[in-house]
Design a protein around this motif. Structure first.
Motif, PDB file in Angstrom:
ATOM      1  N   LEU A 101     -14.011   6.928 -11.459  1.00 43.77           N
ATOM      2  CA  LEU A 101     -13.561   5.540 -11.628  1.00 43.77           C
ATOM      3  C   LEU A 101     -12.059   5.433 -11.415  1.00 43.77           C
ATOM      4  CD1 LEU A 101     -14.121   2.613 -12.476  1.00 43.77           C
ATOM      5  CD2 LEU A 101     -13.810   3.348 -14.841  1.00 43.77           C
ATOM      6  N   LEU A 102     -11.312   6.400 -11.910  1.00 38.24           N
ATOM      7  CA  LEU A 102      -9.867   6.409 -11.726  1.00 38.24           C
ATOM      8  C   LEU A 102      -9.500   6.482 -10.247  1.00 38.24           C
ATOM      9  CD1 LEU A 102      -7.098   6.753 -13.337  1.00 38.24           C
ATOM     10  CD2 LEU A 102      -7.378   9.160 -12.794  1.00 38.24           C
ATOM     11  N   PHE A 103     -10.156   7.376  -9.498  1.00 40.41           N
ATOM     12  CA  PHE A 103      -9.899   7.482  -8.062  1.00 40.41           C
ATOM     13  C   PHE A 103     -10.320   6.219  -7.320  1.00 40.41           C
ATOM     14  CE2 PHE A 103     -10.106  12.241  -8.673  1.00 40.41           C
ATOM     15  CZ  PHE A 103      -8.734  12.408  -8.566  1.00 40.41           C
ATOM     16  N   PHE A 104     -11.437   5.632  -7.726  1.00 37.06           N
ATOM     17  CA  PHE A 104     -11.905   4.398  -7.096  1.00 37.06           C
ATOM     18  C   PHE A 104     -10.883   3.279  -7.278  1.00 37.06           C
ATOM     19  CE2 PHE A 104     -14.178   0.338  -7.511  1.00 37.06           C
ATOM     20  CZ  PHE A 104     -14.692   0.244  -6.233  1.00 37.06           C
ATOM     21  N   LEU A 105     -10.390   3.110  -8.506  1.00 36.55           N
ATOM     22  CA  LEU A 105      -9.403   2.060  -8.752  1.00 36.55           C
ATOM     23  C   LEU A 105      -8.097   2.346  -8.014  1.00 36.55           C
ATOM     24  CD1 LEU A 105     -10.005   1.326 -12.522  1.00 36.55           C
ATOM     25  CD2 LEU A 105     -10.669  -0.048 -10.563  1.00 36.55           C
ATOM     26  N   PHE A 106      -7.732   3.621  -7.879  1.00 35.05           N
ATOM     27  CA  PHE A 106      -6.550   3.986  -7.104  1.00 35.05           C
ATOM     28  C   PHE A 106      -6.716   3.551  -5.655  1.00 35.05           C
ATOM     29  CE2 PHE A 106      -4.321   7.148  -4.473  1.00 35.05           C
ATOM     30  CZ  PHE A 106      -3.021   6.876  -4.865  1.00 35.05           C
ATOM     31  N   LEU A 107      -7.899   3.803  -5.074  1.00 36.26           N
ATOM     32  CA  LEU A 107      -8.141   3.412  -3.675  1.00 36.26           C
ATOM     33  C   LEU A 107      -8.157   1.896  -3.516  1.00 36.26           C
ATOM     34  CD1 LEU A 107     -10.827   6.031  -2.622  1.00 36.26           C
ATOM     35  CD2 LEU A 107      -8.428   5.926  -1.926  1.00 36.26           C
ATOM     36  N   VAL A 108      -8.689   1.183  -4.504  1.00 38.11           N
ATOM     37  CA  VAL A 108      -8.663  -0.281  -4.447  1.00 38.11           C
ATOM     38  C   VAL A 108      -7.220  -0.763  -4.463  1.00 38.11           C
ATOM     39  CG1 VAL A 108      -9.219  -2.374  -5.750  1.00 38.11           C
ATOM     40  CG2 VAL A 108     -10.953  -0.639  -5.413  1.00 38.11           C
ATOM     41  N   GLY A 109      -6.380  -0.137  -5.295  1.00 42.30           N
ATOM     42  CA  GLY A 109      -4.968  -0.498  -5.337  1.00 42.30           C
ATOM     43  C   GLY A 109      -4.253  -0.193  -4.035  1.00 42.30           C
ATOM     44  N   LEU A 110      -4.612   0.896  -3.366  1.00 39.14           N
ATOM     45  CA  LEU A 110      -3.997   1.230  -2.075  1.00 39.14           C
ATOM     46  C   LEU A 110      -4.346   0.205  -1.004  1.00 39.14           C
ATOM     47  CD1 LEU A 110      -4.418   5.099  -1.676  1.00 39.14           C
ATOM     48  CD2 LEU A 110      -2.311   3.821  -2.043  1.00 39.14           C
ATOM     49  N   GLU A 111      -5.535  -0.345  -1.069  1.00 37.80           N
ATOM     50  CA  GLU A 111      -5.990  -1.291  -0.051  1.00 37.80           C
ATOM     51  C   GLU A 111      -5.527  -2.721  -0.320  1.00 37.80           C
ATOM     52  OE1 GLU A 111     -10.196  -0.865   0.123  1.00 37.80           O
ATOM     53  OE2 GLU A 111     -10.104   1.196   0.827  1.00 37.80           O
ATOM     54  N   LEU A 112      -4.865  -2.944  -1.457  1.00 39.24           N
ATOM     55  CA  LEU A 112      -4.431  -4.291  -1.820  1.00 39.24           C
ATOM     56  C   LEU A 112      -3.333  -4.760  -0.877  1.00 39.24           C
ATOM     57  CD1 LEU A 112      -4.719  -6.561  -3.889  1.00 39.24           C
ATOM     58  CD2 LEU A 112      -2.916  -5.460  -5.204  1.00 39.24           C
ATOM     59  N   ASP A 113      -3.529  -5.909  -0.276  1.00 38.31           N
ATOM     60  CA  ASP A 113      -2.558  -6.498   0.632  1.00 38.31           C
ATOM     61  C   ASP A 113      -1.754  -7.538  -0.128  1.00 38.31           C
ATOM     62  OD1 ASP A 113      -1.097  -7.362   2.781  1.00 38.31           O
ATOM     63  OD2 ASP A 113      -2.776  -8.378   3.774  1.00 38.31           O
ATOM     64  N   LEU A 114      -0.503  -7.211  -0.469  1.00 35.68           N
ATOM     65  CA  LEU A 114       0.316  -8.115  -1.273  1.00 35.68           C
ATOM     66  C   LEU A 114       0.670  -9.396  -0.523  1.00 35.68           C
ATOM     67  CD1 LEU A 114       2.669  -5.563  -3.052  1.00 35.68           C
ATOM     68  CD2 LEU A 114       0.733  -6.798  -4.001  1.00 35.68           C
ATOM     69  N   LYS A 115       0.793  -9.332   0.813  1.00 37.64           N
ATOM     70  CA  LYS A 115       1.109 -10.546   1.592  1.00 37.64           C
ATOM     71  C   LYS A 115      -0.038 -11.546   1.513  1.00 37.64           C
ATOM     72  CE  LYS A 115       4.202  -8.243   4.792  1.00 37.64           C
ATOM     73  NZ  LYS A 115       4.409  -7.771   6.153  1.00 37.64           N
ATOM     74  N   ALA A 116      -1.262 -11.050   1.632  1.00 37.53           N
ATOM     75  CA  ALA A 116      -2.422 -11.940   1.520  1.00 37.53           C
ATOM     76  C   ALA A 116      -2.535 -12.499   0.110  1.00 37.53           C
ATOM     77  CB  ALA A 116      -3.695 -11.189   1.892  1.00 37.53           C
ATOM     78  N   LEU A 117      -2.159 -11.698  -0.878  1.00 27.10           N
ATOM     79  CA  LEU A 117      -2.202 -12.157  -2.273  1.00 27.10           C
ATOM     80  C   LEU A 117      -1.194 -13.276  -2.504  1.00 27.10           C
ATOM     81  CD1 LEU A 117      -3.632 -11.566  -4.942  1.00 27.10           C
ATOM     82  CD2 LEU A 117      -1.787  -9.996  -5.487  1.00 27.10           C
ATOM     83  N   ARG A 118      -0.002 -13.150  -1.896  1.00 27.80           N
ATOM     84  CA  ARG A 118       1.018 -14.196  -2.045  1.00 27.80           C
ATOM     85  C   ARG A 118       0.604 -15.490  -1.341  1.00 27.80           C
ATOM     86  NH1 ARG A 118       4.813  -9.820  -0.826  1.00 27.80           N
ATOM     87  NH2 ARG A 118       5.544  -9.027  -2.818  1.00 27.80           N
ATOM     88  N   ARG A 119      -0.072 -15.373  -0.189  1.00 26.04           N
ATOM     89  CA  ARG A 119      -0.507 -16.565   0.550  1.00 26.04           C
ATOM     90  C   ARG A 119      -1.539 -17.356  -0.232  1.00 26.04           C
ATOM     91  NH1 ARG A 119      -0.807 -13.278   5.578  1.00 26.04           N
ATOM     92  NH2 ARG A 119      -2.866 -12.826   4.787  1.00 26.04           N
ATOM     93  N   THR A 120      -2.469 -16.669  -0.867  1.00 32.15           N
ATOM     94  CA  THR A 120      -3.561 -17.353  -1.568  1.00 32.15           C
ATOM     95  C   THR A 120      -3.405 -17.253  -3.075  1.00 32.15           C
ATOM     96  OG1 THR A 120      -4.895 -15.353  -1.523  1.00 32.15           O
ATOM     97  CG2 THR A 120      -5.165 -16.881   0.324  1.00 32.15           C
ATOM     98  N   GLY A 121      -2.199 -17.003  -3.542  1.00 32.41           N
ATOM     99  CA  GLY A 121      -1.947 -16.724  -4.957  1.00 32.41           C
ATOM    100  C   GLY A 121      -2.467 -17.777  -5.921  1.00 32.41           C
ATOM    101  N   LYS A 122      -2.054 -19.032  -5.744  1.00 29.38           N
ATOM    102  CA  LYS A 122      -2.429 -20.070  -6.711  1.00 29.38           C
ATOM    103  C   LYS A 122      -3.922 -20.358  -6.660  1.00 29.38           C
ATOM    104  CE  LYS A 122       2.096 -22.193  -6.881  1.00 29.38           C
ATOM    105  NZ  LYS A 122       2.902 -23.365  -6.644  1.00 29.38           N
ATOM    106  N   LYS A 123      -4.469 -20.400  -5.457  1.00 26.81           N
ATOM    107  CA  LYS A 123      -5.904 -20.655  -5.324  1.00 26.81           C
ATOM    108  C   LYS A 123      -6.707 -19.492  -5.918  1.00 26.81           C
ATOM    109  CE  LYS A 123      -7.866 -22.584  -1.594  1.00 26.81           C
ATOM    110  NZ  LYS A 123      -8.356 -22.683  -0.194  1.00 26.81           N
TER     111      LYS A 123
END
Length: 176
Positions: A101-123
């Protein structure tokens, strides 16, 4: 000293001298963990293959596999349970599951795109709050109904929070 049935099982030795030396490999942690992992992976892959024509995701096969291998189906057989998933092996299996589970969450964090998160942040934030709040409120509401049956001897507020959180957590495969 008298044996207490509710005491923790003793630790397992890691490896054996081998079958040819008269040892049962299933009495040792590493061979038993390998067997458990192979059994779980093989069953979930077979179920995923069988459920593919029904257009079911792999998480459904994993859930069904857990039900089949757990105490609801095969686990009712004491011989199977004591041979493949004995109580003394559950600490090792739980540790391996937490590391996975720890490795899985680490990989999910690596794949997180912060630019896409900022674009759709409020929604995304409003959808997330709505997706967590409604199940949390429903969980707290159901805890009032279960208070007289399930939670005997449990304090009220911790049970309310537990039920709310348990029903509002999103599954990890959905997050991935």
């Amino acid at each position: 000293m008298a044996h207490n049935a509710s005491s923790c099982p003793g630790p397992m030795h890691a490896t054996s001298n081998g079958v040819f030396q008269g040892d049962n490999p299933l009495d040792y942690a590493l061979p038993l963990a390998i067997l458990q992992i192979v059994l779980v992976v093989a069953l979930t892959r077979i179920l995923a293959f069988l459920l593919r024509p029904l257009r079911q995701p792999r998480v459904i096969a994993e859930t069904v596999g857990g039900i089949l291998l757990g105490p609801s189906a095969l686990g009712r057989n004491e011989n199977y349970l004591n041979a493949i998933f004995p109580a003394k092996s559950l600490t090792v299996l739980d540790t391996l599951a937490n590391l996975g589970l720890l490795f899985f969450l680490f990989l999910v964090g690596l794949e997180l795109d912060l630019k896409a998160l900022r674009r759709t942040g409020k929604k995304a934030l409003s959808i997330a709050i709505a997706g967590i709040s409604l199940p949390f409120i429903l969980g707290v509401g159901t805890s009032f109904a279960f208070r007289s049956t399930i939670s005997k001897g449990v304090e009220g507020p911790p049970f309310l929070v537990f039920m709310g959180v348990a029903l509002s957590i999103t599954a990890f495969p959905v997050l991935a």
